[in-house]
Design an enzyme around this catalytic site. Sequence first.
Site: not given
Length: 401
Positions: A171-172
């Site tokens: 996600d990051y």
Amino acid sequence: MKPNNGPLTGIRVLDVSTMIAAPFGASLLGDLGAEIIKVELPGRGDTLRNVGPWNGKETLRWPGMSRNKKSITLDIRTEEGKQLFKQLTETADVLIENFRPGTLEKWSLGYDELKKSNAKLIMVRVSGYGQTGPYRNKAGFGTPATAFSGYTYLQGYKDRPPVTPSFSLLDYLAGIFAAFAAVSALFYQEKNHDPEGQVAEFGLYEPMIRMMEFLIAEYDQTGSVRERSPGLEGHSSPAGTFETKDGRYVVLVTSTDSTFARLAAVMGREDMLADPRYCTNSVRLAHDPDVEKIVSEWIRQYDQKTLVDLLDSHGVPVSPIYSIADIFRDPQYQARENIVEVEHPRLGKIKVPGVVPKFSKTPGVVRHRAPELGEHNEEIFAGELGLSRETLKALHQKGVI
């Protein structure tokens, strides 16, 4: 003239995304000066407001993810909400969203509709599997997408099940690509004096597979399926985690023959440089168990700090394996301002990551704390769109804002 708070000062971004990936992209843009207006559902807000870890009833993700953002509440599924949203997009440079493909179009808020009133609008779309393809409509979250990307398959030990990363790594990473997409589109628009914007989109799994060019080329050319490994198997030798005399750990890697030569010198094993089993990285890989044994036994003679100081003095790439407590104490983190303190409405103060990267002329900064839900409704709806207090009250009662 507005103060310069980073290279993106003057850019306005509408963040209509939730959870981690796309909001993190918006957060990065905000760190570098962009004005971020976060659009949240009335009464509920971003789901991330209710995700741990916690301190009592306070979520500890929100302050770092949403600093430098303004929060408004708006239900863009309602007719009045749609009209207000369209008004907001008229002054936006970038719109970041992560709905399932087709959702905005279903609400008559797709790119073709929004660009009618703002031809220069750039839309960054993050979804589980991208806007096209047979999986476009699948629900997409970072952890399943990590498995889909091929990354999870490589993590762990051969005799045990694959290991999922212990935090939302993909996600990051996707957030970084979202920010990269936004600034690339902005740069193209500015450089080419293009009067129109464009759409940049990708699936959550795609940034990770882009990073694994070695995996793709290896399978294409050799048919080899790389299996799980706890270290840099097949890349460098020696490389990986080693235990020190005091029961602590370091990571050491010699990705080039010159760095191995420095390691051999500090170990007093220059003989390895002439040994046909160890003289180059390719032959060391063929004899990796022997190399690892030699290096492990030498490392176990030293406690962690002594070892790191010794290897540092000889230019050998090494690091202690840090816990977060170690990070808080480390002078490098302090000197680089990698951890900064911000205000919190109930906790008083809270530490969050610092701004990265650092610019010499236009440094980014944490300008304001993460917002309360709807904290900037009056500023945006009344101050910018000109809605009266009576209208705001009526919209609130109807659940539009």
